[in-house]
Each structure stands twice: as C-alpha cells, then as structure tokens.
Design an enzyme around this catalytic site. Structure first.
Site, PDB file in Angstrom:
ATOM      1  CG  HIS A   1      25.963  23.672 -29.120  1.00 45.42           C
ATOM      2  ND1 HIS A   1      27.011  24.015 -29.949  1.00 45.42           N
ATOM      3  CD2 HIS A   1      26.394  23.918 -27.856  1.00 45.42           C
ATOM      4  CE1 HIS A   1      28.026  24.432 -29.220  1.00 45.42           C
ATOM      5  NE2 HIS A   1      27.681  24.386 -27.952  1.00 45.42           N
TER       6      HIS A   1
ATOM      7  CG  HIS B   1      28.047  31.843 -22.641  1.00 47.13           C
ATOM      8  ND1 HIS B   1      28.231  30.506 -22.968  1.00 47.13           N
ATOM      9  CD2 HIS B   1      29.305  32.355 -22.482  1.00 47.13           C
ATOM     10  CE1 HIS B   1      29.527  30.242 -22.998  1.00 47.13           C
ATOM     11  NE2 HIS B   1      30.199  31.338 -22.704  1.00 47.13           N
TER      12      HIS B   1
ATOM     13  CG  ASP C   1      23.626  24.806 -20.510  1.00 38.14           C
ATOM     14  OD1 ASP C   1      24.517  24.822 -19.644  1.00 38.14           O
ATOM     15  OD2 ASP C   1      23.664  25.503 -21.534  1.00 38.14           O
TER      16      ASP C   1
END
Length: 460
Positions: free
Chosen positions: A339, A292, A394
């Site tokens: 994702h 996460h 990210d």
C-alpha cells in the site's frame, strides 16, 4: 397545540417521521460556525507555518506523503490504518447503528459520521435511510442510456457516464445561476450529494442487470429497507448474510483520506465549483484505473488462476510458496499486497477476514486467501522490493463477493464506487463549507529542478 401540529406536519413532510432529534442538515448548521472559526483562527495565527516539504524524489514519485491537502473526513496512519473522523474500523463496527438483528454497521451511519464527525443515533440513521429512499429513482433518459450501452463497455465507464447524465438534476447549478451567496454553496452541494448517493445503487444495479443478466430491475425501493438491502434486492440478491456483507463492504470502502486518486480527483474537479455530479464522475474515472479501484477485480482473477494452477485442491505452504516465487521471478507482482501509505495489514482486510471466518470458514477460495496471507508477507520481505509486504483491502473482498454469487469480476469496482461516493462527496460538502479555493499547485520542469539542485539556494 397548533404549533405542535405544525411541527409534526413539518417533520412528516421532511422525512423526519416525528423524531425530535436534529436532521443531518440541522446538525451541520449547528456545527459549521465553530469549524469555520477554528479554520479562520488557524490561518490567521499560523498561516505561515510549514507543515511539510517536497523532495525531488517526491515530485517525480506521485507526490507521495507530501502534506498539501486538507481532508476532514478521515485520516490514514501508516501503522494503524484508516480512522473515520477519529474512529477505527473496529470502533465503527461497535458504535455505528446496525440493521435489526444485524452485526455490521449501516453505511447511512458512516455517511452521518463523515459529514458531522459524530456517531448518529439509530433514529437519525433510520430517518436518513428513509430520506435516501425518497431521493432514489432515475430519470427516463438515464435508464434508457444505460440500457443502450454496448455489452463490451466496462461497467465503470457506464457508471461514470450515468453520473454525468444525472447532472441535469443538479440543485447547486440552479442555486449558483440564481446568485446564491458563497457561504450557502454547501447547502445545495449537500442536496446534490445526498441525491446522487441515493440514486447510485439503482444506477449500479441497472448496469449489472443490463450487462450480465439481460434483465431489468424488478425490485422497487422499499423505505423500510436500509440503503444496502435495497441495493442487494435491485441486484437480485435476498440473502440476509449477503446484506450484512454489503453493509460492511459499503462502510469500509467509503473513504481513505484525501490523497488517493478518486478522492483527490473529486476534490480537484470540485475546486473549480463543478457540482457533485461532475466531480464524482471524474473521481470514478480515477477509481477505474488498474492502480486504484480496478485492483480488486485483478486480485480475484489472480487468486482463481492460482487456485486452478494448484489443481483446485489444498496444498502445503511450500508448494504455494513455490508457485508465488515462480510468478515473482517472472517479473509479475502479487496483487492485493502492499500500500502507498500503510506499513501493516490493512484493517479493512482484517474485518473482511473476520467476516469470512464467521460466515464461510470452509470455503475453498477463502482458505486459499488465508493461506496466501500466511506465506506472502515473508516471501515479499525476502524479495525485497516492497516497503509493505502485508495485504490491503483488495486482497479479500473478491472472494467474499464470489462466495455469495456475485461472480462478475468487472463489476466489483462499481461496488467500490458506490461506497466511495459517500466519502468523497462528504469531503466535497466540507470543501464548500470551508470555502476552499480552486486548486492550483505550482509545476516545474526537469530543467528547473536540474538548475535548482545545483544552485546555492538549494543548499540553504
């Protein structure tokens, strides 16, 4: 005349600063009855309608894509990406109020948006910003505890513990113990949520200063600065461009619908009527996981190791591709790509890329990130083991923070947590408004599934 003076005095004392527009709580009071009636009607007239099913693969696969949660604050489309109360990221960048001379939205604005579903005015955001500044400040026992943490304790562990230590401040606990009516639970939950959001920048900054700088916070909260700028000053940064980056970062990381680990955990713990502090601390423990929030620090570490492997110089796409294939063939992944829901480039990646193109186009690390963006989707498509070969949020945030001097990778998830608190606590307020019950799904065993799939009932 006396009524006007009394009103003005009230506005001043409540942080309204003579604004005639409704405060956040006043606007919620206006909105809530209609929303409650809408949900009541849906449950009464359509309570037996099926909105989703669950396959055996989904039961064993993390309940991915199973429609079983209600989250008011945001929704995630596989092709389009996140919408905050119906607004895309570009729309938020355009419509939400900004700091004087700034180009990026203020996180206070998205806090208002997530709670009310409405774009606030500049005056409303300014009032909310001042209210958060007034709520800031940590009890001595919390600052002492953070300063006593061992250096090797991960900053996310420190964050979760510090939030728990603030729980003695909970207004919901006091109201609940005093017998407050259920339909008023949301009011003290809102107060707790605003309190903890206001205090988180100082918590995070103290963790940063104590862990990495062996120093203390020298900046005192300035009511004339916005939430992000005050945070940066406490971290020790004064760059106006970095203020802009932090506003963008803290806005786009706030929410990602309700099924992700940090959001779902906060909701789950909150469904037991745990207060905002207990619920958020649990959510932060989920955010700390490598799958996460911890991913953003892993992406930057991977990118910098790749940069070193390439000799800290620009290389051709062919050379870069060979290096990436080498890792994949050795069983390693390319972090920052793919994702659970998205099937296109994450719009949160895109807006960070646009920021970098504007502010740091020649930065070597950004240029490598851009080149990775060019070659990796095709490589992952050929590799054939991912449904989404495109970058997520990210893949970019680390190189921006690195550029402005915030180079402590282990701290990056704390920034994520400070932002994510806005979304998950806004959802918790709405859980209280709508009276959501304790979450209690039914679990089954592998033996039950084996029996069921071979029964006549499964064939219906």
């Amino acid at each position: 005349m006396f009524a006007r003076l009394a009103r003005a005095n009230y506005l001043k004392n409540s942080g309204r600063y003579f604004s005639t527009e409704p405060t956040l709580k006043e606007r919620l009071v206006q909105i809530i009855p209609g929303k409650i009636e809408q949900v009541k009607q849906l449950k009464t007239e359509h309570g037996d309608k099926i909105i989703g099913t669950c396959t055996v693969a989904q039961a064993y696969g993390g309940m991915r894509s199973v429609k079983s949660l209600v989250t008011e604050t945001s929704s995630l489309d596989p092709e389009e990406g996140i919408r905050f109360r119906g607004l895309t990221i570009p729309e938020c960048q355009e419509k939400l109020p900004k700091a004087p001379g700034g180009a990026e939205p203020l996180p206070e604005g998205i806090l208002w948006l997530l709670l009310t579903g409405e774009v606030p005015t500049e005056s409303q955001v300014k009032t909310l910003s001042k209210d958060l500044a007034k709520r800031a400040g940590l009890p001595k026992h919390v600052t002492s505890m953070i300063k006593a943490f061992p250096e090797q304790m991960h900053p996310m562990s420190q964050l979760a513990a510090a939030i728990l230590a603030l729980q003695g401040e909970s207004k919901f606990v006091k109201a609940y113990n005093d017998g407050v009516k259920k339909d008023k639970y949301w009011e003290s939950t809102l107060e707790d949520s605003l309190d903890v959001i206001a205090k988180l920048p100082e918590v995070a900054a103290l963790i940063y200063q104590n862990t990495y700088k062996k120093s203390d916070i020298t900046h005192k909260i300035d009511e004339n600065l916005d939430w992000s700028a005050n945070f940066n000053r406490m971290l020790g940064y004064t760059s106006k461009d970095f203020d802009e980056l932090m506003r963008l970062y803290l806005t786009i990381h706030t929410d990602h619908e309700g099924g992700n680990v940090s959001a779902h955990t906060t909701h789950l713990v909150g469904s037991a009527l745990s207060d905002s502090y207990l619920s958020l601390s649990a959510g932060m423990c989920g955010l700390a996981g490598p799958l996460h929030g911890l991913a953003n620090q892993e992406v930057l570490s991977w990118t910098m190791k790749l940069q070193e492997k390439l000799g800290n110089k620009e290389v051709s796409n062919e050379v870069l591709s060979e290096a990436i294939w080498e890792g994949l063939n050795a069983g390693r992944v390319v972090p920052g790509f793919g994702h659970a829901v998205l099937r296109k480039t994450d719009p949160r990646y895109t807006c960070q890329r646009e920021f970098a193109l504007k502010h740091l186009p020649q930065d070597p690390l950004f240029k490598l990130v851009s080149q990775i963006y060019e070659v990796v989707p095709d490589i992952l498509t050929k590799h054939g083991k991912t449904k989404n070969p495109y970058p997520n949020v990210d893949a970019h945030s680390g190189c921006l923070l690195q550029y402005y001097g915030l180079k402590e990778h282990n701290f990056y998830t704390v920034l994520f947590g400070v932002s994510r608190a806005i979304g998950v606590l806004s959802s918790l307020v709405w859980d209280r408004i709508l009276g959501h019950p304790i979450e209690r799904p039914k679990s089954v065993t592998t033996e039950w599934i084996s029996s069921y799939v071979n029964s006549d009932q499964s064939k219906k």
